[in-house]
Each structure stands twice: as structure tokens, then as C-alpha cells.
Motif scaffolding. Structure first.
Motif, PDB file in Angstrom:
ATOM      1  N   LYS A  77      16.990   6.584  53.543  1.00 47.41           N
ATOM      2  CA  LYS A  77      17.995   6.493  52.464  1.00 47.41           C
ATOM      3  C   LYS A  77      19.314   5.992  53.038  1.00 47.41           C
ATOM      4  CE  LYS A  77      16.073  10.377  49.969  1.00 47.41           C
ATOM      5  NZ  LYS A  77      16.128  11.823  49.928  1.00 47.41           N
ATOM      6  N   PRO A 120      12.314   5.247  45.484  1.00 53.52           N
ATOM      7  CA  PRO A 120      13.313   6.213  44.996  1.00 53.52           C
ATOM      8  C   PRO A 120      14.756   5.767  45.228  1.00 53.52           C
ATOM      9  CG  PRO A 120      11.569   7.328  46.190  1.00 53.52           C
ATOM     10  CD  PRO A 120      11.369   5.873  46.406  1.00 53.52           C
ATOM     11  N   PHE A 123      15.720   3.118  42.701  1.00 58.38           N
ATOM     12  CA  PHE A 123      16.089   3.699  41.398  1.00 58.38           C
ATOM     13  C   PHE A 123      17.521   4.226  41.443  1.00 58.38           C
ATOM     14  CE2 PHE A 123      11.423   4.426  40.452  1.00 58.38           C
ATOM     15  CZ  PHE A 123      11.401   3.552  39.386  1.00 58.38           C
ATOM     16  N   SER A 124      17.850   4.871  42.548  1.00 57.99           N
ATOM     17  CA  SER A 124      19.176   5.459  42.692  1.00 57.99           C
ATOM     18  C   SER A 124      20.263   4.373  42.619  1.00 57.99           C
ATOM     19  CB  SER A 124      19.214   6.202  44.027  1.00 57.99           C
ATOM     20  OG  SER A 124      20.473   6.703  44.265  1.00 57.99           O
ATOM     21  N   ILE A 125      20.064   3.293  43.357  1.00 57.41           N
ATOM     22  CA  ILE A 125      21.070   2.220  43.397  1.00 57.41           C
ATOM     23  C   ILE A 125      21.148   1.498  42.050  1.00 57.41           C
ATOM     24  CG2 ILE A 125      21.592  -0.039  44.431  1.00 57.41           C
ATOM     25  CD1 ILE A 125      20.451   1.131  47.089  1.00 57.41           C
ATOM     26  N   ARG A 127      20.328   2.540  39.103  1.00 57.35           N
ATOM     27  CA  ARG A 127      20.880   3.389  38.036  1.00 57.35           C
ATOM     28  C   ARG A 127      22.405   3.420  38.139  1.00 57.35           C
ATOM     29  NH1 ARG A 127      19.233   7.742  34.669  1.00 57.35           N
ATOM     30  NH2 ARG A 127      17.095   7.076  34.910  1.00 57.35           N
ATOM     31  N   GLN A 128      22.879   3.469  39.367  1.00 62.77           N
ATOM     32  CA  GLN A 128      24.329   3.500  39.538  1.00 62.77           C
ATOM     33  C   GLN A 128      24.969   2.168  39.117  1.00 62.77           C
ATOM     34  OE1 GLN A 128      25.685   4.565  43.458  1.00 62.77           O
ATOM     35  NE2 GLN A 128      27.582   5.424  42.657  1.00 62.77           N
ATOM     36  N   ARG A 130      23.652   0.259  36.908  1.00 59.54           N
ATOM     37  CA  ARG A 130      23.177   0.070  35.525  1.00 59.54           C
ATOM     38  C   ARG A 130      22.534  -1.314  35.351  1.00 59.54           C
ATOM     39  NH1 ARG A 130      28.260   2.622  32.553  1.00 59.54           N
ATOM     40  NH2 ARG A 130      28.210   4.606  33.609  1.00 59.54           N
ATOM     41  N   SER A 209      31.612   1.560  42.928  1.00 64.62           N
ATOM     42  CA  SER A 209      31.038   2.908  43.053  1.00 64.62           C
ATOM     43  C   SER A 209      30.006   2.964  44.182  1.00 64.62           C
ATOM     44  CB  SER A 209      30.429   3.361  41.726  1.00 64.62           C
ATOM     45  OG  SER A 209      29.274   2.623  41.435  1.00 64.62           O
TER      46      SER A 209
END
Lengths: 426, 94
Positions: A77, A120, A123-125, A127-128, A130, A209
Motif C-alpha cells: 500500500k 484494494p 479502489f482506495s485511490i 474513490r478519493q 472520484r 487530497s
């Protein structure tokens, strides 16, 4: 043809059809098929065990243990977020960075484990930011198959080929397959930028962000990370020199795994073993015995004779036939049983007059690994990513993937054909 | 609807509602023992079978972000409550 040979073919074909249909788990099918080969006396239990390639199994188990323990430290990660920050939070640059990381990870870990680690964090990146994660996942699937092509441990077909042919060492795979894998990977970068440039746009605030993230905090256990990196490094060095010191690649991987368990303490033992993909391991066991049935009854030799008859024993024609047949077959059926069947066939071709088998082996590796990009069912990594994406509400459809994957597969096999021809056959 | 009250001595918690999810921002005022507890919450959500139920983001100075899918809003709030980051949680009529 002898009755036993016909029976072996019937069992093999039914098992193969059931594996393709995915109605029953492939491991159950392969193991039942293997059991039938023994029960019907096509192979004795002793012969069946003799045909199980413990080098392939040991290599897979060893690497799974090392990678799963390393994943616990948060290292992967950390690397992904670090790469996203280096890309300054720009979605297209992150897409390329994660794609290259996936390719690198697939080459030196294995492609299934790599996508399990990458998805995973993707998805995290996304989603942040968008943005739609699917372009990221599609590029990672493709990169995992290309990266996995480059080394002996990168993709199950290569593990099987490397294990079956002692002359094809870890270094031999790197020297022969890494150049073409790198060429394909470099060509993919502008292709992916062109394909996805309009689909993944975000705002400067969301990019910022990503830049504000503190990736160092993702490392959960620094001491363990140092131990894991040391063992992972030693294991990779071990792969490079395994032939010089006369030990098999499985010995290298298993030594690394148990050295790491010695360093971490036995409290990690059960968790590390629980995370080994035992269904995959038993799938291999079943397949080796299924193919043993065909070998022992002379079916593989007959097929090899027919293939040689088709190409007139010409190395160039045989190489091209193997490359394209492997690629097309691997796009639509699991490449592991296909390669398990092709290995003894190519070995038999050696005893039937084809003296230079090297281009044939590289053709098989390139076709089977790169062919996996053709469709969503072409490789285990593809199915795993698609399954994870669907579960999270982003279904990746068969045709949607094929629209990108199939032309890229054709392009990469054309490049591989030229590479094999100019390097080995001209 | 679920109403919660922050434990102001422990953390400042703000939330923003987006189309599909709720974005939390948590600033820890007391790191002992709450940083470890927050890590435990993160670990629990990361280790479960759903990757995108709650996505955690770590910023500098003990500031955390969490993007929570609407379906998992209650689970996340209850996890914060369980670990003492909230003072109270209650159901109220809409």
C-alpha cells in the motif's frame, strides 16, 4: 488406439470441458479426474505421484507465504500511494504508475498475488479521486499478464515450463522473455493513455487530497517489513543463482518462506498457511495426474507426431503454430491445463527429430501468458480482478474487457512472433 | 436516523455527504490510546470481505479520512462508538 488410451482421453476431455464451463470448481474437477485415472488403472498411484511436479507446487507455496506475510506490513500500500503522489495525483499518470507497478510485481512475485494486492489500493485511490476504477483495473489485468511473462516465477505457465525443462533457468527466462515483455509494456503506455484519457478526469482539489496523504503511516510493522524485504531480496537473488548452486527454484522459495517464518516467530505460521491458495495447489496436482494419463497411454506422443506432420518438422512453422495456438487457446480456456498438456508434447517433439526446442518453449510461454489478455476468462488474474470489481459494484463485462484486451493480445502476439522469428529462427 | 455525539476530548469528527457515500474527517486530539483504537477500526474494515465499505486515508498530524459507503454508515459509526471515539449514539425519528 488402446482401450486405456481412449478412456484417458474421455476422462481428460470431460474434465477439461467441466473446467471451461466453470459449473463445478476447477480443483474438484481436476482432482476427481485424477482419481479416475488411478481408479481405472490408467496410471498407478506411484506413477501418478511421480508425475506431480513438486517443484511447481513448492515454488507457488513458498512465494505465497513470503508475499502474504509481506502484505501484512503495509509495504505494498505504501508503494502504491507513494507512486500516486509521485504522479502528483493526476489520474492518467496514476493509471500508468499503477500499471507499471503491477507489471513489476507480477514479474517478481506472481501475477495473481500482485492483483490481489493492487486492487484494494486502486479502489482506495479512485474513490478519493472520484473516478471510475475500471480503466485502472483493465490496465492492471493486462500489465499483470505482460509482467508475468518476463520471469520464471511471474505466471503459472512459466513456472510449469521452467520446472519441466531444467535448462530454462530463472536467468534464461529473464534473458529471453524480459526484452519482449518490456517492449510490449512500453508500447502499451501510449495506447492506454489514448484509450482512457477522457474517462478518468478529476478536480485539482481531489488531486491535492492524494498529495496530502501520509504514506509512511501505512507501514504497520517496520521491523517485520525489514525482515520481509531481506528475505524477499535473498529469495530473488536465490532465483538468479539457483542453477549455479544446483538447487531447484522451489527449494529457493520454500527456504525463503521458512526462513521468514523463523524470523517472524511461529505466531505467524498458522495465518501464513491459511493464506496459501490451497485450491490452486490441488488444481495443479489434479492436472499433473490428468496429463500423466495421456502421457502414459501414448496420447501425447501421438499428438506430437501429428503436430510435426502438420508442420513437416520445420522449427519455424512449429514455433509459430505453438505461439498462436497457445495464445488463442489461452484467451478462451484456462492456460494452466493447456500448458500442462503442451509441455510433454514439446518434449516428445524433441525425441522426434526437432533438435532445437528452445524457440518452441519460448513460443509456448509467450503464447500462454500473453494470450491470457484476450478475454476476461483467459487468466486467473483476470477472473480474480473481475470478481473483486463485481463484488464492489463495478461489474467488468466479458465484452467490455475483450474490447481492450483482445486487440492488445493480438498486437502483443504479433510482436512476439517477430521477436521469436528474428531472435531464434532467422 | 442515527445521531451521534463526538467525544470532544478525544477527536473532532466532521462528515460530508456525497452522492454514494459519506466522507468523514477525524482529527485525533488524544493519541493515547485512541490512535491504536483507530488503527484497529481501520484494520477490521480492511480485513473484511468488502474492500470499499470503508476506505481509510491517513494524513499528517493524526488526521484520518474515511469514505464510507451509505450501506455501511451505521457499522462505521458503531465501530467509532465501540472504541470510545464517540460519546453517544442514538436512533431518532426522521
Amino acid at each position: 488406439m488402446e482401450q486405456q488410451a481412449i478412456l484417458a482421453i474421455v476422462i481428460f476431455l470431460i474434465a477439461y470441458a467441466l473446467i471451461i464451463s466453470e459449473k463445478i470448481h476447477r480443483t474438484i474437477v481436476a482432482m476427481i479426474g485424477a482419481a479416475l485415472m488411478v481408479i481405472f488403472g490408467i496410471v498407478s498411484q506411484e506413477t501418478a505421484i511421480h508425475h506431480i511436479d513438486f517443484n511447481t507446487l513448492g515454488l507457488l507455496i513458498g512465494m505465497m507465504i513470503i508475499v502474504n506475510i509481506t502484505a501484512e506490513t503495509g509495504l505494498f500500500k505504501f508503494v502504491a500511494i507513494w507512486a500516486a503522489k509521485k504522479a502528483k495525483g493526476r489520474p492518467l499518470a496514476i493509471l500508468i504508475a499503477l500499471m507499471l507497478l503491477t507489471a513489476l510485481g507480477s514479474a517478481f512475485l506472481d501475477n495473481v498475488t500482485t492483483v490481489l494486492l493492487m486492487v484494494p489500493v486502486t479502489f482506495s485511490i479512485t474513490r478519493q479521486l472520484r473516478v471510475n476504477p475500471l480503466p485502472f483495473l483493465i490496465t492492471q489485468i493486462i500489465a499483470s499478464n505482460v509482467g508475468g511473462t518476463a520471469t520464471l516465477i511471474g505466471d503459472p505457465p512459466n513456472i510449469m515450463i521452467g520446472s519441466a525443462v531444467k535448462e530454462l533457468t530463472f536467468m534464461a527466462f529473464i534473458q529471453n522473455l524480459m526484452p519482449i515483455a518490456l517492449i510490449i509494456l512500453v508500447l502499451l503506455i501510449p495506447i492506454f493513455i489514448f484509450m482512457f484519457r477522457k474517462q478518468i478526469k478529476t478536480t485539482p482539489e481531489l488531486m491535492q487530497s492524494i498529495m496530502d496523504l501520509d504514506e509512511k503511516e501505512l507501514i504497520t510493522d517496520r521491523k517485520l517489513m525489514v525482515k520481509c524485504l531481506t528475505v524477499l531480496g535473498l529469495t530473488i537473488v536465490g532465483f538468479f543463482i539457483h542453477q549455479l548452486v544446483h538447487i531447484e527454484s522451489a527449494t529457493v522459495a520454500l527456504t525463503g518462506a521458512f526462513l521468514l517464518l523463523l524470523l517472524t516467530g511461529e505466531h505467524m505460521l498458522e495465518e501464513a498457511f491459511a493464506k496459501v491458495e490451497w485450491p490452486t495447489i490441488f488444481f495443479f496436482v489434479g492436472l499433473f495426474i490428468l496429463v500423466a494419463g495421456l502421457i502414459e497411454t501414448g496420447v501425447i506422443s501421438t499428438l506430437a507426431e501429428k503436430a510435426i506432420g502438420l508442420t513437416g518438422g520445420n522449427v519455424t512453422s512449429t514455433s509459430m503454430l505453438i505461439l498462436w495456438l497457445s495464445a488463442i487457446a489461452s484467451a478462451f480456456v484456462d492456460n494452466i491445463p493447456f500448458v500442462a498438456t503442451m509441455i510433454p508434447m514439446i518434449q516428445d517433439m524433441g525425441s522426434m527429430g526437432i533438435s532445437n526446442l528452445e524457440p518452441l518453449w519460448w513460443s509456448l510461454a509467450l503464447g500462454a501468458c500473453l494470450g491470457g489478455n484476450g478475454t476476461l476468462i483467459g487468466a486467473s488474474a483476470n477472473l480474480i480482478v473481475a470478481g473483486m470489481a463485481a463484488k464492489e459494484g463495478y461489474p467488468l463485462k466479458f465484452t467490455q474487457f475483450m474490447k481492450y484486451g483482445f486487440p492488445i493480445m493480438i498486437l502483443s502476439v504479433i510482436l512476439s512472433s517477430a521477436y521469436v522469428y528474428f531472435r531464434y529462427l532467422m | 436516523m442515527l445521531i451521534y455525539h463526538c467525544n470532544e476530548d478525544v477527536a473532532i469528527i466532521t462528515e460530508t455527504v456525497n452522492e454514494e457515500d459519506v466522507e468523514f474527517r477525524l482529527h485525533l486530539l488524544q493519541t493515547e490510546p485512541y490512535l491504536e483504537r483507530l488503527k484497529k477500526i481501520r484494520h477490521d474494515f480492511e480485513e473484511n470481505d468488502i474492500y470499499t465499505d470503508v476506505l481509510f486515508y491517513i494524513y499528517k498530524n493524526h488526521e484520518y479520512g474515511a469514505i464510507v459507503r451509505r450501506a455501511y454508515y451505521v457499522d462505521f459509526v458503531l465501530a467509532l462508538m465501540k472504541h470510545g471515539l464517540l460519546r453517544s449514539v442514538e436512533w431518532k425519528d426522521d
